[in-house]
Scaffold this active site. Structure first.
Site, PDB file in Angstrom:
ATOM      1  N   ASP A 220       0.831  -1.215   0.000  1.00 21.47           N
ATOM      2  CA  ASP A 220       0.000   0.000   0.000  1.00 21.47           C
ATOM      3  C   ASP A 220       0.863   1.262   0.000  1.00 21.47           C
ATOM      4  O   ASP A 220       0.410   2.327   0.410  1.00 21.47           O
ATOM      5  CB  ASP A 220      -0.928  -0.003   1.222  1.00 21.47           C
ATOM      6  N   GLU A 221       2.102   1.139  -0.470  1.00 20.36           N
ATOM      7  CA  GLU A 221       3.007   2.282  -0.513  1.00 20.36           C
ATOM      8  C   GLU A 221       3.162   2.768  -1.944  1.00 20.36           C
ATOM      9  O   GLU A 221       3.521   2.002  -2.845  1.00 20.36           O
ATOM     10  CB  GLU A 221       4.367   1.901   0.073  1.00 20.36           C
TER      11      GLU A 221
END
Length: 319
Positions: A220-221
């Site tokens: 989720d980066e």
């Protein structure tokens, strides 16, 4: 069959013209400025133009010098070296579609040895280029979010750094990390997590301009790279928009329920915080760690340690 071709008041050898008519799919005669003097019938068949529409025009130009070579640039190279030039060039057809040619550009000299014309021999590789473009897209883009993947983002960001350095502009790099995303995956499942990521990226894209690079570093980066004042005239104000947009509840079609999210963003800039992309990315990651430690749902700018507070981070924006 053309009997002779006059270029800049000089006659092109008829043997050369006959050769190109008989042995190339596309063949052109150009003057030293790249203007079209003569084209073989297949050129008009391939592009849909008529002789009246393109004779005297400079073709095979590109709007993006980084993306491909223009005919004018190829001619300049051939003039400088005096040798044949070989490469790939593209031209829009009359219909607007792109045609790609694998091209050999040959300078022609008069009796004094001066270049007065060019013969271009080209083979249609449009289908090949379409396949290559698809493979390149898959290699440099994330299948889930349709953003650049890590490799693609790094390559494009380094190009932006070089472009910014040439014009003396400032590059901003921001790393975005969703807060508590692991809980969504653990509690609702990976399918729900995938839908959240797609929704998040859709919101980010609505906040940024087309010139801003957006890449998925993993999980989720994500990361942004933009030239401040050019790609994003609002500068760091765009990060405030992303923070606020992420806070809005997300309705998941997959589960028919709403989830709430927030995002943490670490920011650094070139050349203020480092001499290259890797150092700027590391600085942004350090700033991200700091904002996470303060509870997230915010963005924060990196500063070189020792200038202000001991942690090296300043300019917290309270949202």
């Amino acid at each position: 069959m053309v009997n002779e071709i006059m270029v800049s008041g000089r006659k092109l050898e008829i043997e050369a013209v006959n050769y190109m008519e008989d042995n190339a799919f596309v063949s052109l005669v150009l003057d030293t400025a790249g203007r079209l003097i003569h084209a073989s019938p297949f050129f008009y068949q391939l592009t849909g133009f008529t002789p009246d529409e393109v004779t005297g025009q400079v073709l095979f130009q590109t709007a993006d010098d980084e993306a491909e070579m223009s005919l004018a640039a190829a001619i300049n190279i051939a003039k400088t070296t005096g040798d044949n030039w070989q490469g790939e060039i593209s031209q829009r057809k009359k219909s607007g579609e792109i045609v790609w040619l694998d091209t050999r550009l040959m300078p022609k000299r008069d009796e004094r040895g001066e270049i007065f014309a060019f013969i271009l021999l080209g083979f249609d590789i449009t289908r090949h280029m379409a396949i290559r473009e698809k493979l390149h897209f898959r290699a440099h883009n994330d299948a889930l979010t349709k953003t650049l993947n890590r490799q693609g983002y790094y390559i494009r960001s380094r190009k932006k750094i070089r472009a910014a350095n040439a014009r003396g502009a400032q590059i901003v790099v921001a790393i975005l990390d969703l807060d508590n995303f692991k809980n969504i995956n653990d509690d609702l499942g990976h399918a729900a997590g995938d839908e959240v990521l797609r929704c998040f990226i859709s919101r980010v894209k609505q906040c940024i301009s087309r010139g801003t690079l957006l890449g998925r570093l993993g999980g989720d980066e994500f990361a942004l790279t933009y030239i401040e004042g050019v790609d994003e005239p609002a500068g760091r104000g765009v990060l405030q928009l992303i923070v606020e947009a992420t806070r809005q509840p997300m309705y998941l079609q997959y589960l028919q329920q709403t989830v709430e999210l927030s995002v943490s963003i670490g920011v650094a800039s070139y050349p203020e915080h480092g001499p290259n992309f890797s150092s700027i990315l590391k600085a942004a990651d350090t700033a991200l760690y700091k904002v996470k430690a303060r509870g997230g749902d915010n963005y924060i700018n990196y500063q070189v340690p020792g200038i202000n507070e001991s942690g090296g981070i300043i300019s917290t924006v309270v949202c």
